[in-house]
Scaffold this motif. Structure first.
Motif, mmCIF file in Angstrom:
data_model
loop_
_atom_site.group_PDB
_atom_site.id
_atom_site.type_symbol
_atom_site.label_atom_id
_atom_site.label_comp_id
_atom_site.label_asym_id
_atom_site.label_seq_id
_atom_site.Cartn_x
_atom_site.Cartn_y
_atom_site.Cartn_z
ATOM 1 N N ASP A 1 3.144 10.601 -3.315
ATOM 2 C CA ASP A 1 3.129 11.271 -2.005
ATOM 3 C C ASP A 1 2.131 10.592 -1.065
ATOM 4 O OD1 ASP A 1 4.984 13.073 -2.788
ATOM 5 O OD2 ASP A 1 3.595 14.741 -3.110
ATOM 6 N N HIS A 2 0.965 10.262 -1.615
ATOM 7 C CA HIS A 2 -0.068 9.619 -0.812
ATOM 8 C C HIS A 2 0.401 8.231 -0.345
ATOM 9 C CE1 HIS A 2 -4.012 8.766 0.663
ATOM 10 N NE2 HIS A 2 -4.249 7.813 -0.227
ATOM 11 N N PHE A 3 1.010 7.502 -1.269
ATOM 12 C CA PHE A 3 1.558 6.178 -0.936
ATOM 13 C C PHE A 3 2.620 6.337 0.166
ATOM 14 C CE2 PHE A 3 4.883 2.950 -1.858
ATOM 15 C CZ PHE A 3 4.139 1.798 -1.710
ATOM 16 N N ALA A 4 3.492 7.353 -0.017
ATOM 17 C CA ALA A 4 4.572 7.575 0.964
ATOM 18 C C ALA A 4 3.999 7.837 2.354
ATOM 19 C CB ALA A 4 5.449 8.739 0.515
ATOM 20 N N GLU A 5 2.934 8.636 2.423
ATOM 21 C CA GLU A 5 2.332 8.939 3.741
ATOM 22 C C GLU A 5 1.942 7.655 4.444
ATOM 23 O OE1 GLU A 5 -1.139 11.411 3.212
ATOM 24 O OE2 GLU A 5 0.129 12.943 2.229
ATOM 25 N N ARG A 6 1.308 6.763 3.676
ATOM 26 C CA ARG A 6 0.821 5.527 4.306
ATOM 27 C C ARG A 6 1.960 4.584 4.674
ATOM 28 N NH1 ARG A 6 -3.619 3.401 0.657
ATOM 29 N NH2 ARG A 6 -2.288 4.289 -0.941
ATOM 30 N N VAL A 7 3.009 4.552 3.838
ATOM 31 C CA VAL A 7 4.171 3.715 4.180
ATOM 32 C C VAL A 7 4.830 4.258 5.451
ATOM 33 C CG1 VAL A 7 6.481 2.993 3.439
ATOM 34 C CG2 VAL A 7 4.598 2.988 1.801
ATOM 35 N N LEU A 8 4.982 5.572 5.505
ATOM 36 C CA LEU A 8 5.638 6.172 6.675
ATOM 37 C C LEU A 8 4.842 5.926 7.956
ATOM 38 C CD1 LEU A 8 7.662 7.392 4.692
ATOM 39 C CD2 LEU A 8 7.439 9.557 5.895
ATOM 40 N N GLU A 9 3.517 5.976 7.842
ATOM 41 C CA GLU A 9 2.685 5.672 9.027
ATOM 42 C C GLU A 9 2.980 4.261 9.519
ATOM 43 O OE1 GLU A 9 -1.072 8.238 7.512
ATOM 44 O OE2 GLU A 9 -1.460 6.118 7.983
ATOM 45 N N ALA A 10 3.014 3.317 8.567
ATOM 46 C CA ALA A 10 3.248 1.914 8.942
ATOM 47 C C ALA A 10 4.653 1.742 9.529
ATOM 48 C CB ALA A 10 3.069 1.014 7.730
ATOM 49 N N LEU A 11 5.650 2.385 8.911
ATOM 50 C CA LEU A 11 7.031 2.243 9.409
ATOM 51 C C LEU A 11 7.170 2.871 10.793
ATOM 52 C CD1 LEU A 11 9.183 2.977 6.211
ATOM 53 C CD2 LEU A 11 8.505 0.775 7.155
ATOM 54 N N ASP A 12 6.437 3.956 11.000
ATOM 55 C CA ASP A 12 6.511 4.656 12.283
ATOM 56 C C ASP A 12 5.936 3.792 13.415
ATOM 57 O OD1 ASP A 12 7.277 6.798 13.755
ATOM 58 O OD2 ASP A 12 5.390 7.895 13.518
ATOM 59 N N ARG A 13 4.924 2.993 13.054
ATOM 60 C CA ARG A 13 4.303 2.115 14.067
ATOM 61 C C ARG A 13 5.243 0.979 14.448
ATOM 62 N NH1 ARG A 13 -0.474 2.882 11.113
ATOM 63 N NH2 ARG A 13 -0.152 0.960 9.943
ATOM 64 N N SER A 14 6.099 0.574 13.511
ATOM 65 C CA SER A 14 7.001 -0.533 13.804
ATOM 66 C C SER A 14 8.278 0.026 14.433
ATOM 67 C CB SER A 14 7.347 -1.263 12.511
ATOM 68 O OG SER A 14 8.448 -2.075 12.737
ATOM 69 N N THR A 15 8.656 -0.560 15.547
ATOM 70 C CA THR A 15 9.828 -0.005 16.234
ATOM 71 C C THR A 15 11.104 -0.740 15.855
ATOM 72 O OG1 THR A 15 9.270 -1.467 18.026
ATOM 73 C CG2 THR A 15 8.607 0.860 18.261
ATOM 74 N N SER A 16 10.957 -1.801 15.034
ATOM 75 C CA SER A 16 12.128 -2.671 14.852
ATOM 76 C C SER A 16 12.796 -2.574 13.476
ATOM 77 C CB SER A 16 11.709 -4.126 15.090
ATOM 78 O OG SER A 16 10.678 -4.462 14.191
ATOM 79 N N ILE A 17 12.319 -1.688 12.571
ATOM 80 C CA ILE A 17 12.902 -1.640 11.219
ATOM 81 C C ILE A 17 14.365 -1.154 11.294
ATOM 82 C CG2 ILE A 17 12.742 -0.564 8.913
ATOM 83 C CD1 ILE A 17 10.266 -2.117 9.281
#
Ligand code: UDP
Length: 405
Positions: free
Chosen positions: A80-96
């Motif tokens: 869950d903790h890992f997921a939070e950090r991945v989601l933060e990073a993905l949210d910052r990127s607009t191009s995925i």
């Protein structure tokens, strides 16, 4: 395309062949590299790399190594903790454009990304819990959670990328038809590492086995599922004092150390330790030399979703004697590029190995056919097929997903 790949529990840039690092690490590294080299952008997220941080691997390819050092917490909370950090990073990127998860733990993370960010979800499971149970493996304390999550992800994923027809069949029969598209995309080999040679001599000198011996090779993560001790017993059953067995890889999983001890004990009891070469895990770049030195590669696994070792061996024109199971039965053409064995006993493997060892002409023909088979399956082919499946992908609505309720 811009693809986020999740590989939570194994780093794609660690040396494979021990612990959690095996075929999945090889798969993610090679698929991502090929995608980047064909002009796409790939961000890999892992919780298992030694050096935390954001690493630029090569143009278009980044590794986000998130530290996962809080070993005190249970696995669910760590994921869950890992997921939070991945989601933060993905949210910052607009191009995925899409998230591709590898293994069930990463699928849990990528599943959240679909729900939170509306990204299309592609999954490669690599192994399936119900397939393991079906083969008679004992359940673990994670079985219930894993089956639940696998089923849940299958009810939401937009694309399931199976590595073999066997895996696709297990998926359908053991979990029911998945909601999204199910495609089979075979993994591949790196032809710069895995290619045939005209003469075994130099390879044998390089790895320190006699030029005139019969050399049998076993490669992988040492554990009972992979049949490492069975490989030793089968080799001893040959009862050929000129034969040597080379074992490449180190202990892995709950029973890895026990299996490794058994490997040594069997050879000692038979007085054959001087002909057993335990070389430990080796970087992939060295493995071509091992395959080229061998008369045959033995893959007596209980089950394999795919079985990269078998394809790598064929690519080096070395016949394979393997269990008739899962992807192995799709890689090895029985009687033409090696042999498939139904009964996992030392006698059955020894009989099939003897057929290859005693007739060099048959063995050479098998090797030539094997090399042709593998030449048609490089990681470039894999990346191409993967992209074709991904190209039209869009995130389907969340209404059928259990976690939406
Ligand atoms: N491997 C390696 N070094 C080793 C042992 C294994 O690079 O010392 C690699 C091997 O070349 C193969 C992978 O690990 O690419 C194992 O994949 P496979 O599909 O055979 O088994 P898995 O680990 O997925 O169960």
């Amino acid at each position: 395309m811009h693809i986020a790949m999740i590989a939570y529990h194994a780093s794609p840039f660690a040396t494979p062949g021990a612990g959690a690092n095996g075929g999945m690490s090889v798969y993610v590294r090679n698929l991502a590299t090929q995608l980047a080299r064909s002009g796409h952008e790939v961000d890999i997220f892992t919780g298992a790399h030694d050096v935390p941080g954001r690493h630029r691997i090569e143009p278009g390819l980044w590794l986000h190594a998130l530290s996962d050092d809080d070993r005190e917490r249970d696995l669910t909370r760590r994921v869950d903790h890992f997921a939070e950090r991945v989601l933060e990073a993905l949210d910052r990127s607009t191009s995925i454009d899409a998230v591709h998860a590898n293994y069930w733990l990463s699928a849990v993370v990528a599943h959240s990304a679909k729900h939170e960010l509306g990204l299309p979800l592609a999954v490669t499971f690599h192994t399936l819990e119900r397939a393991k149970l079906r083969l008679g493996q004992p359940p673990s304390h994670l079985t219930e959670a894993r089956v639940y999550q696998e089923q849940r992800v299958l009810g939401c994923a937009d694309l399931i990328v199976s590595s073999s027809r066997a895996e696709a069949t297990w998926l359908r029969t053991l979990y029911g038809p998945p909601r999204g598209q199910l495609v089979v995309v075979e993994p591949g080999i790196d032809p710069a590492v895995f290619s045939p040679t005209l003469s075994r001599g130099p390879a044998r000198r390089a790895i320190g086995v006699p030029p005139d011996a019969s050399v049998i090779l076993w490669v992988g993560r040492i554990q009972s599922l992979k049949g490492t001790a069975l490989a030793v017993a089968s080799w001893l059953e040959l009862d050929d004092p000129r034969s040597h067995l080379v074992v490449v890889g180190g202990p892995s999983g709950d029973d890895g150390d026990r299996e490794f001890a058994e490997v040594r004990r069997l050879a000692e009891d038979a007085g054959a330790s001087d002909r057993l070469h335990l070389v430990g895990p080796r970087p992939q770049i060295e493995l071509g030399t091992y395959y080229r030195a061998a008369n045959l590669t033995l893959v007596p696994s209980e089950s394999e979703t795919f079985g990269l070792v078998a394809l790598e061996s064929l690519a080096c024109a070395t016949p394979v004697v393997a269990t008739r199971t899962g992807g192995l039965a799709e890689i090895v053409d029985d009687g033409r590029t090696g042999a498939l064995v139904d009964e996992r006993t030392p006698r059955a493997f020894a009989d099939r190995m003897a057929l290859v060892l005693r007739d060099p002409v048959v063995a050479r023909r098998m090797g030539e056919r094997g090399a042709r088979r593998a030449r048609g399956r490089t990681w470039a082919h894999t990346a191409n097929d993967f992209l074709t499946s991904l190209a039209d992908l869009s995130a389907t609505p969340l209404d059928a997903c259990a976690s939406c309720a």
